[in-house]
Design a protein around this motif. Sequence first.
Motif, short mmCIF file in Angstrom:
data_model
loop_
_atom_site.label_atom_id
_atom_site.label_comp_id
_atom_site.label_asym_id
_atom_site.label_seq_id
_atom_site.Cartn_x
_atom_site.Cartn_y
_atom_site.Cartn_z
N ASP A 32 0.80 -1.22 0.00
CA ASP A 32 0.00 0.00 0.00
C ASP A 32 0.83 1.27 0.00
O ASP A 32 0.28 2.37 -0.01
CB ASP A 32 -0.92 0.00 1.23
N PRO A 63 0.14 4.39 5.24
CA PRO A 63 -0.50 5.04 4.09
C PRO A 63 -1.95 4.61 3.93
O PRO A 63 -2.32 3.45 4.15
CB PRO A 63 0.34 4.56 2.90
N GLU A 122 -5.68 6.12 1.50
CA GLU A 122 -6.01 6.81 0.25
C GLU A 122 -5.79 8.31 0.41
O GLU A 122 -6.55 9.00 1.10
CB GLU A 122 -7.45 6.53 -0.15
N ASN A 123 -4.72 8.81 -0.23
CA ASN A 123 -4.40 10.24 -0.24
C ASN A 123 -4.19 10.84 1.15
O ASN A 123 -4.27 12.06 1.32
CB ASN A 123 -5.50 11.04 -0.96
N THR A 124 -3.91 9.99 2.15
CA THR A 124 -3.66 10.51 3.50
C THR A 124 -2.86 9.47 4.28
O THR A 124 -2.32 8.52 3.71
CB THR A 124 -4.99 10.86 4.21
N TRP A 125 -2.76 9.67 5.60
CA TRP A 125 -2.03 8.76 6.47
C TRP A 125 -2.90 8.41 7.68
O TRP A 125 -3.62 9.26 8.20
CB TRP A 125 -0.74 9.41 6.99
#
Length: 260
Positions: free
Chosen positions: A175, A202, A204-207
């Motif tokens: 991922d 990680p 989707e588009n963030t942490w």
Amino acid sequence: MSEHSVRNFYDELAHDYHLMFRDWDASIAYQAEVLGGLVRKSLGAGPHAVLDCSCGIGTQAIGLALAGHQVVGSDLSPVAAARAAAEATARGSRVLVAAADMRQLPFRETSFDVVLCADNSLPHLLSGQDLRAALLGMRRVLRDDGLLMITVRAYDETRQTRPTASPPQVSETRDGQVITFQLWHWHEDGERYDLEHFQLIPAENTWHVRVRRSTSWALTSPQLTEFVTEAGFTNITWHSPASSGYYQPVLTARRAPSTQ
């Protein structure tokens, strides 16, 4: 730090512990090679009966078992110990495990040729009383002239510089990259510190940020040598990373024979 909080720290970390390594299986093999070499140098080829009394998810125990040793793992965290057994089985090996406090090891006297306490586990004990209890227990379960191995952070220098953070470690997953680092908050005594263990996972588009907290005692090599000597060990030797190839300083010692 209370026993319960240390257990919680490792219970919560058990699922993600492997993410601290760039390649966990490679680290298993490398650590077994170095630690196994120290065992061979002291006791011969074996196989030997080994107790890893802070086995975690099995980083050292699995590699030593794959090398042919008869390994028992114990850990304060039952979640971590159970994962160690499962991971060993998945790799075609066998590690018997128990959930146990290293201050109260539930094994018979003189049961093992080697007792290992690795990955800076011993410094979770925050008092001399607890350290003595653990080391005397390790001595009790070792055979006469058996081998003790302890690995800790290089605290001699750390106590002088008192860093406030550890360097980030990055591992690759399907991922994306996982980032692990620690923040250290030193106590007024200059010896103990509270740590915050961060993992950035990680998404989707963030942490996702996971934080676990514990406390350690930054034991210098003279301090630990004194405790180990007091517990009845001899031939105490420190192996630096430069000399051993291991990522932490390693203390080895032999159990002095029992007097009749």
